[in-house]
Design a protein around this motif. Structure first.
Motif, mmCIF file in Angstrom:
data_model
loop_
_atom_site.group_PDB
_atom_site.id
_atom_site.type_symbol
_atom_site.label_atom_id
_atom_site.label_comp_id
_atom_site.label_asym_id
_atom_site.label_seq_id
_atom_site.Cartn_x
_atom_site.Cartn_y
_atom_site.Cartn_z
ATOM 1 N N LEU A 77 39.123 27.783 44.411
ATOM 2 C CA LEU A 77 38.983 29.228 44.843
ATOM 3 C C LEU A 77 40.282 30.098 44.404
ATOM 4 O O LEU A 77 40.145 31.072 43.523
ATOM 5 C CB LEU A 77 39.106 29.614 46.447
ATOM 6 C CG LEU A 77 38.832 30.792 47.048
ATOM 7 C CD1 LEU A 77 37.482 31.428 46.349
ATOM 8 C CD2 LEU A 77 38.919 30.927 48.618
ATOM 9 N N SER A 78 41.599 29.400 44.478
ATOM 10 C CA SER A 78 42.721 30.163 43.973
ATOM 11 C C SER A 78 42.889 30.315 42.661
ATOM 12 O O SER A 78 43.765 31.054 42.129
ATOM 13 C CB SER A 78 43.842 29.606 44.778
ATOM 14 O OG SER A 78 44.154 28.092 44.396
ATOM 15 N N THR A 79 42.059 29.183 41.788
ATOM 16 C CA THR A 79 42.162 29.293 40.233
ATOM 17 C C THR A 79 41.253 30.392 39.725
ATOM 18 O O THR A 79 41.327 30.486 38.623
ATOM 19 C CB THR A 79 42.012 27.980 39.800
ATOM 20 O OG1 THR A 79 41.004 27.174 40.422
ATOM 21 C CG2 THR A 79 43.255 26.925 40.232
ATOM 22 N N LEU A 80 40.448 30.798 40.631
ATOM 23 C CA LEU A 80 39.249 31.899 39.685
ATOM 24 C C LEU A 80 40.108 33.152 39.375
ATOM 25 O O LEU A 80 41.352 33.494 39.961
ATOM 26 C CB LEU A 80 38.301 32.294 40.977
ATOM 27 C CG LEU A 80 37.388 31.283 41.070
ATOM 28 C CD1 LEU A 80 36.427 31.625 42.399
ATOM 29 C CD2 LEU A 80 36.422 30.749 40.097
ATOM 30 N N PRO A 81 39.660 33.933 38.312
ATOM 31 C CA PRO A 81 40.361 34.924 37.798
ATOM 32 C C PRO A 81 40.339 35.921 38.862
ATOM 33 O O PRO A 81 39.409 35.966 39.653
ATOM 34 C CB PRO A 81 39.164 35.303 36.789
ATOM 35 C CG PRO A 81 38.430 34.139 36.278
ATOM 36 C CD PRO A 81 38.320 33.586 37.686
ATOM 37 N N GLN A 82 41.565 36.730 38.897
ATOM 38 C CA GLN A 82 41.658 37.829 39.611
ATOM 39 C C GLN A 82 40.521 38.755 40.258
ATOM 40 O O GLN A 82 40.123 39.034 41.136
ATOM 41 C CB GLN A 82 42.834 38.567 39.540
ATOM 42 C CG GLN A 82 43.548 39.428 40.680
ATOM 43 C CD GLN A 82 43.706 38.812 42.049
ATOM 44 O OE1 GLN A 82 44.498 37.871 42.028
ATOM 45 N NE2 GLN A 82 43.365 39.444 43.100
ATOM 46 N N ILE A 83 39.774 39.027 38.868
ATOM 47 C CA ILE A 83 38.869 40.090 39.213
ATOM 48 C C ILE A 83 37.513 39.481 39.886
ATOM 49 O O ILE A 83 37.043 40.200 40.696
ATOM 50 C CB ILE A 83 38.417 40.743 37.817
ATOM 51 C CG1 ILE A 83 37.478 41.853 37.933
ATOM 52 C CG2 ILE A 83 37.876 39.578 36.858
ATOM 53 C CD1 ILE A 83 37.525 42.753 36.832
ATOM 54 N N THR A 84 37.370 38.245 39.650
ATOM 55 C CA THR A 84 36.320 37.544 40.439
ATOM 56 C C THR A 84 36.631 37.311 41.796
ATOM 57 O O THR A 84 35.741 37.567 42.718
ATOM 58 C CB THR A 84 35.869 36.199 39.839
ATOM 59 O OG1 THR A 84 35.800 36.194 38.428
ATOM 60 C CG2 THR A 84 35.012 35.570 40.429
ATOM 61 N N ILE A 85 37.938 36.953 42.162
ATOM 62 C CA ILE A 85 38.157 36.885 43.596
ATOM 63 C C ILE A 85 38.158 38.283 44.315
ATOM 64 O O ILE A 85 37.550 38.362 45.208
ATOM 65 C CB ILE A 85 39.612 36.548 43.427
ATOM 66 C CG1 ILE A 85 39.865 35.081 43.201
ATOM 67 C CG2 ILE A 85 40.553 36.641 45.124
ATOM 68 C CD1 ILE A 85 41.072 34.287 43.380
ATOM 69 N N ASP A 86 38.448 39.495 43.557
ATOM 70 C CA ASP A 86 38.445 40.818 44.401
ATOM 71 C C ASP A 86 36.801 40.957 44.342
ATOM 72 O O ASP A 86 36.445 41.576 45.674
ATOM 73 C CB ASP A 86 39.097 41.847 43.075
ATOM 74 C CG ASP A 86 40.539 41.669 43.112
ATOM 75 O OD1 ASP A 86 40.954 40.972 43.957
ATOM 76 O OD2 ASP A 86 40.877 42.463 42.207
ATOM 77 N N GLN A 87 35.822 40.690 43.579
ATOM 78 C CA GLN A 87 34.580 40.869 43.827
ATOM 79 C C GLN A 87 34.159 40.046 44.951
ATOM 80 O O GLN A 87 33.138 40.538 45.904
ATOM 81 C CB GLN A 87 33.664 40.792 42.620
ATOM 82 C CG GLN A 87 34.088 41.933 41.477
ATOM 83 C CD GLN A 87 33.864 41.344 40.165
ATOM 84 O OE1 GLN A 87 33.820 40.140 39.757
ATOM 85 N NE2 GLN A 87 33.377 42.246 39.234
ATOM 86 N N LEU A 88 34.507 38.842 44.906
ATOM 87 C CA LEU A 88 33.931 37.651 46.042
ATOM 88 C C LEU A 88 34.386 38.405 47.374
ATOM 89 O O LEU A 88 33.716 38.232 48.346
ATOM 90 C CB LEU A 88 34.666 36.601 45.989
ATOM 91 C CG LEU A 88 34.059 35.810 44.535
ATOM 92 C CD1 LEU A 88 34.830 34.296 44.382
ATOM 93 C CD2 LEU A 88 32.550 35.421 44.871
ATOM 94 N N THR A 89 35.822 39.065 47.352
ATOM 95 C CA THR A 89 36.224 39.658 48.870
ATOM 96 C C THR A 89 35.231 40.721 49.158
ATOM 97 O O THR A 89 35.091 40.873 50.177
ATOM 98 C CB THR A 89 37.787 40.189 48.456
ATOM 99 O OG1 THR A 89 38.540 39.143 47.942
ATOM 100 C CG2 THR A 89 38.374 40.486 49.819
ATOM 101 N N GLN A 90 34.881 41.523 48.223
ATOM 102 C CA GLN A 90 34.034 42.583 48.564
ATOM 103 C C GLN A 90 32.739 42.302 49.240
ATOM 104 O O GLN A 90 32.272 42.852 50.135
ATOM 105 C CB GLN A 90 33.723 43.589 47.459
ATOM 106 C CG GLN A 90 35.190 44.510 47.050
ATOM 107 C CD GLN A 90 34.787 45.298 45.742
ATOM 108 O OE1 GLN A 90 35.168 44.652 44.927
ATOM 109 N NE2 GLN A 90 34.264 46.338 45.832
#
Length: 933
Positions: A169-182
């Motif tokens: 999870l922590s190695t995913l691109p930042q933009i993907t992490i932001d979208q997953l959070t939303q």
């Protein structure tokens, strides 16, 4: 950050704590700062008997727990472990609800902190996994899972898996992490809180995008590295014609290369077929290495002549095998480079533009939210955008229909074109040497609807015995109640707030002066009328089917022939209903098109959300038009197609399907396919009957004069590897009732299972007999220690049932039609094959009946020309399941005595390799099994 996670697993006496089920083992693994810091596990005394199936599953019995503490005695410890932590479990709702109940009964407060479900996390972070059971995920990550279904072992493996997923999870691109959070707010667990904390605490997080990822219009994608240019055609590329040259080439790909003369013979035949521009049939026995047998010569031919070659298979499994196993091997051994592409129908590919548009839609249900999160992660891994890579839930498939690639009503947005998966697949295919596809897509050229496949004069058809059946379905029509209802349900009534409601919403924002549009009230009435007529129509289909049935005792799934020449009020009513249904479909189609045209005309600019809705409505309208066309083709237009109804008598309306197909496709295939190709090679392990290819050539429309034929025998020593047994103490199948026959064969199956210790595949020709046999074996109780897996009863696909069968030592698999072929169970996993009856199609089966009638009308013999050859080919397929490698040994039983008591029985035996045959009573045969196995 809550930096403490407690991974919990429980074993219990059952599933319902409210009904008195209790915990028998508790295990917890504590993780702090990314490391396992503590483990605790304890058996607990449930103060009740442990059920037998739980004992079998977990290995925990009453003796083991009688001196264990009560749960109340460890409750304080459990509360202290969970203090200030995330509660983590594999399928968290089960463990949490059970534990809450026990804690409350012990007088404690229960747990009210954040929870995480490792199943939910795995679905998102492993979007392409085959399955999400703990054992499957452990295998995927090479974790040792020594004692499945014991809480301490399960908790430890879940904890290790959880740590791997946190890292992932922590190695995913930042933009993907932001979208997953939303999106994560719509999940069942508190993943959103976890991701927020990961983001907060990793301010020093590397912001560099990995080299393998690119950001395109706010979406992180796997970067596609352009293939280096393949070298130009080399006129000196010489096909290795001698055996020595072939060995020289092939040995580069193998550590231990063993020469297969049959494979070399096949290579030469394929190469000569293309060189001489002749169609060729090659029956290649098991163990020849058929895939490499055609891939190597076509690679040379393609390179020498700079021509693309299509390889078509029937099953996805074989496509995957060719792509992942055979092509890498081919690349290793060839002295030049080749490019290969796998091509599927357009709607297999994701439309990035549609996905992007719908990504942040509100009011998603759980399945849609989860699917969006899966796809965001998948896009950082996929090169193809092909749906078959994803493991989607049924709800996820509904969302996929909104984002799949298909023709659009608006000019495609140029900005998205460069990353379009479908266009990329198409352009890769134009430049490829070898294009792998399936029979349906191969035939789609024949309808002249414009195909994704490039022009190709040279084709290899693997699993060639399926081409005729696929062509029948392809040139025919199918209409079923469930999909018709789902389709019309997409539009819905106005108050149901489906597409109709959305369409009116789009209309409401533009002036309506001067339009001649139907009023929303009238349109609503039309949808109501259509729903009513559709229900009536399918009720009348079922009613018609029932009038044709005389004796269906014990049979639930039925097939009934339909003919326009039938008389009676039922058929008249049905035809009238079909006409009304077709008219209403046309009226609804026209009314929606008028509205869409008005919106496009009056509304100068559309927001992307509105464009999305119009696209969705446009897709719906196209499908509505196709449904109308099918109704007209099946009921209103005159045609020579064979028509029949398939239904379940227990719930006729919901499971009713109407099918129309040509009886023979030979003429269409001959004119539209074989005449337009320079050379087609058809190969399979089952093409000939008693050394003759006449039957298959007639079915496919091939000319014996211009078609080469070749049989390459298997290298296996069947006479040493297989024994065929025919019990003489069974009744003749056609002389007793179904129930009596089932009783007789069940006794034999039990005897054989005990002698062979399971590992049995039993092939039936009809589901009803399979079901009755399964129930009788269960009822008898004799095989309780065996795992019984039955198609249509045990849930899961054919692949999953086969995998489960291989997992147990004492297993018996009962299968019908699809298990007669394509099931690959090598080695000791399968040591006994039982064929319950010779696989003749029932004479009243609509397609069989129609084919036989046609043959008779033309002065032929229907049994010898169709029924017998078709049954022999299926028998050969069934026989092929037993021996998959040169080391396999196995026994085969044929319960149907017609194989030795009738004249035609010899034809079955002559069509399989020569093997020793033993006849006798069951007791005599069992004696022999013991000595032979």
């Amino acid at each position: 950050m809550l930096n403490k996670f407690v991974v919990i697993d429980l074993e219990t006496t059952g599933n319902i704590p409210k009904k008195g089920d209790k915990i028998i083992q508790f295990a917890a693994v504590v993780i702090e700062n990314g490391h396992i810091t503590e483990k605790f596990s304890s058996l607990t005394n449930p103060q009740k008997t442990i059920p037998a199936f739980i004992e079998e599953l977990t290995g925990i019995n009453d003796d083991m727990v009688k001196d264990a503490p009560l749960f109340t005695e460890i409750a304080e410890k459990v509360i202290s472990l969970l203090d200030g932590a995330y509660f983590v479990a594999h399928n968290v709702l089960f463990d949490l609800s059970f534990l809450q109940e026990e804690l409350i009964q012990a007088g404690c407060e229960g747990f009210f902190g954040p929870v995480l479900d490792t199943v939910e996390m795995a679905r998102i972070l492993y979007p392409t996994a085959d399955g999400y059971k703990l054992s499957e995920l452990a295998e995927k990550e090479n974790l040792n899972h020594y004692r499945p279904h014991q809480a301490d072992s399960d908790a430890h493996v879940t904890a290790e898996l959880f740590l791997i997923m946190l890292k992932r999870l922590s190695t995913l691109p930042q933009i993907t992490i932001d979208q997953l959070t939303q999106l994560a707010g719509g999940l069942k667990s508190d993943l959103q809180q976890l991701i927020d904390e990961i983001v907060e605490t990793s301010s020093e997080r590397q912001e560099e995008i990995p080299r393998s990822i690119e950001i395109f219009k706010d979406i992180a994608l796997k970067k596609s590295f352009e293939e280096e240019e393949l070298e130009a055609v080399d006129k000196d590329v010489q096909y290795p014609s001698s055996e020595e040259e072939k060995i020289e080439v092939i040995k580069h790909g193998f550590q231990f290369f063993e020469k297969r003369s049959g494979q070399f013979l096949m290579m030469d035949s394929v190469y000569e077929s293309f060189q001489n521009q002749r169609h060729t049939l090659i029956e290649a026995g098991t163990g020849i290495g058929k895939s490499l047998g055609y891939l190597l010569p076509i690679a040379y031919f393609s390179k020498q002549h700079k021509l693309p070659i299509i390889v078509s298979t029937h099953t996805i499994q074989l496509q995957e095998q060719i792509l992942k196993k055979e092509i890498p091997l081919l690349a290793k051994i060839l002295p030049f480079k080749i490019s290969t592409v796998l091509l599927k129908g357009r709607n297999h590919y994701l439309s990035l533009e549609k996905f992007h548009r719908t990504l942040m839609d509100e009011n998603d249900n759980y399945d849609t939210t989860l699917t969006k999160m899966q796809i965001l992660v998948w896009l950082t891994e996929t090169e193809t955008g092909d749906k078959d890579e994803l493991n989607l839930s049924s709800g996820g498939l509904i969302y996929w229909n909104k984002i799949k690639d298909e023709p659009t009503v608006f000019a495609p947005n140029q900005g998205w074109q460069e990353k379009d998966f479908y266009l990329k697949a198409k352009s890769n295919a134009q430049a490829a040497d070898i294009i792998i596809t399936n029979h349906s897509l191969l035939l789609s050229d024949l309808k002249g609807e414009g195909s994704i496949l490039p022009e190709a004069d040279y084709v290899v058809i693997d699993e060639g015995h399926h081409l005729e059946k696929t062509a029948g379905q392809f040139f025919g029509y199918s209409l079923d109640y469930l999909s018709s209802r789902l389709l019309i349900g997409q539009f819905g009534l106005y108050e149901q707030k489906q597409l109709f409601y959305e369409l009116e919403g789009l209309l409401s924002s533009i002036p309506l002066q001067g339009n001649k549009l139907m009023h929303a009230f009238e349109l609503n009435q039309m949808v109501m009328d259509l729903n009513y007529e559709m229900d009536e129509f399918f009720k009348l289909i079922a009613l018609f089917a029932k009038t044709k049935l005389t004796n269906i005792k014990g049979f639930n799934r039925i097939k009934v022939r339909f003919s326009h020449t039938d008389s009676g009020k039922e058929i008249k009513a049905l035809i009238h209903s079909a006409e009304r249904f077709a008219f209403l479909l046309k009226d609804l189609y026209s009314a929606i098109i008028d509205r869409l045209e008005w919106i496009k005309k009056e509304k100068q600019s559309l927001m992307s959300k509105e464009e999305n809705k119009i696209e969705e409505i446009f897709t719906f309208v196209n499908e509505l038009g196709e449904l109308r066309n099918t109704v007209i083709s099946c009921f209103i237009k005159e045609s020579k197609d064979v028509k029949w109804i398939e239904m379940d008598t227990r719930s006729p309306q919901n499971i009713t399907t109407f099918i129309a197909q040509p009886a023979f496709v030979a003429d269409q295939l001959k004119e539209k396919f074989f005449h337009s190709k320079k050379a087609v090679v058809l190969t399979s392990a089952t093409l000939s009957i008693n050394k003759s290819f006449d039957y298959i050539m007639k079915e496919l429309g091939l000319d014996p004069v211009s078609t080469d034929q070749m049989t390459i025998s298997s290298p296996f020593q069947y006479k040493d590897q297989v024994q065929l047994f025919i019990p003489e103490d069974l009744p003749e199948i056609n002389t007793v009732t179904l129930d009596d026959y089932v009783i007789a064969i069940t006794e034999h199956i039990i005897t054989i299972a005990e002698a062979t210790k399971g590992r049995m595949l039993i092939l039936f020709t009809a589901y009803d007999m399979l079901k009755k046999t399964y129930e009788l074996i269960k009822e008898s109780g004799f095989l309780n220690e065996y795992v019984l897996i039955a198609q249509g009863i045990t849930s899961g696909s054919r692949t999953r049932l086969t995998r489960n069968f291989q997992r147990y030592d004492k297993a018996i698999l009962l299968g019908t039609s699809s298990f007669w072929e394509g099931v690959d169970i090598p080695g000791e996993d399968l040591s006994c094959l039982v064929i319950v009856r010779l696989p003749f199609s029932p004479p009243d089966e609509p397609l069989t009946e129609a084919k036989c009638q046609l043959i008779v009308r033309q002065g032929g013999n229907a049994f010898n020309e169709y029924s017998l050859p078709e049954a022999i080919l299926r028998f050969k397929q069934g026989f092929g399941r037993l021996i998959r490698t040169e080391k396999d040994r196995g026994i085969m039983f044929v319960f149907d005595r017609r194989i030795v008591t009738t004249k035609y029985g010899k034809s079955f035996l002559k069509s399989i390799p020569a093997i020793p045959i033993k006849k006798g009573t069951m007791d005599e045969l069992v004696e022999f099994i013991h000595t032979w196995l």
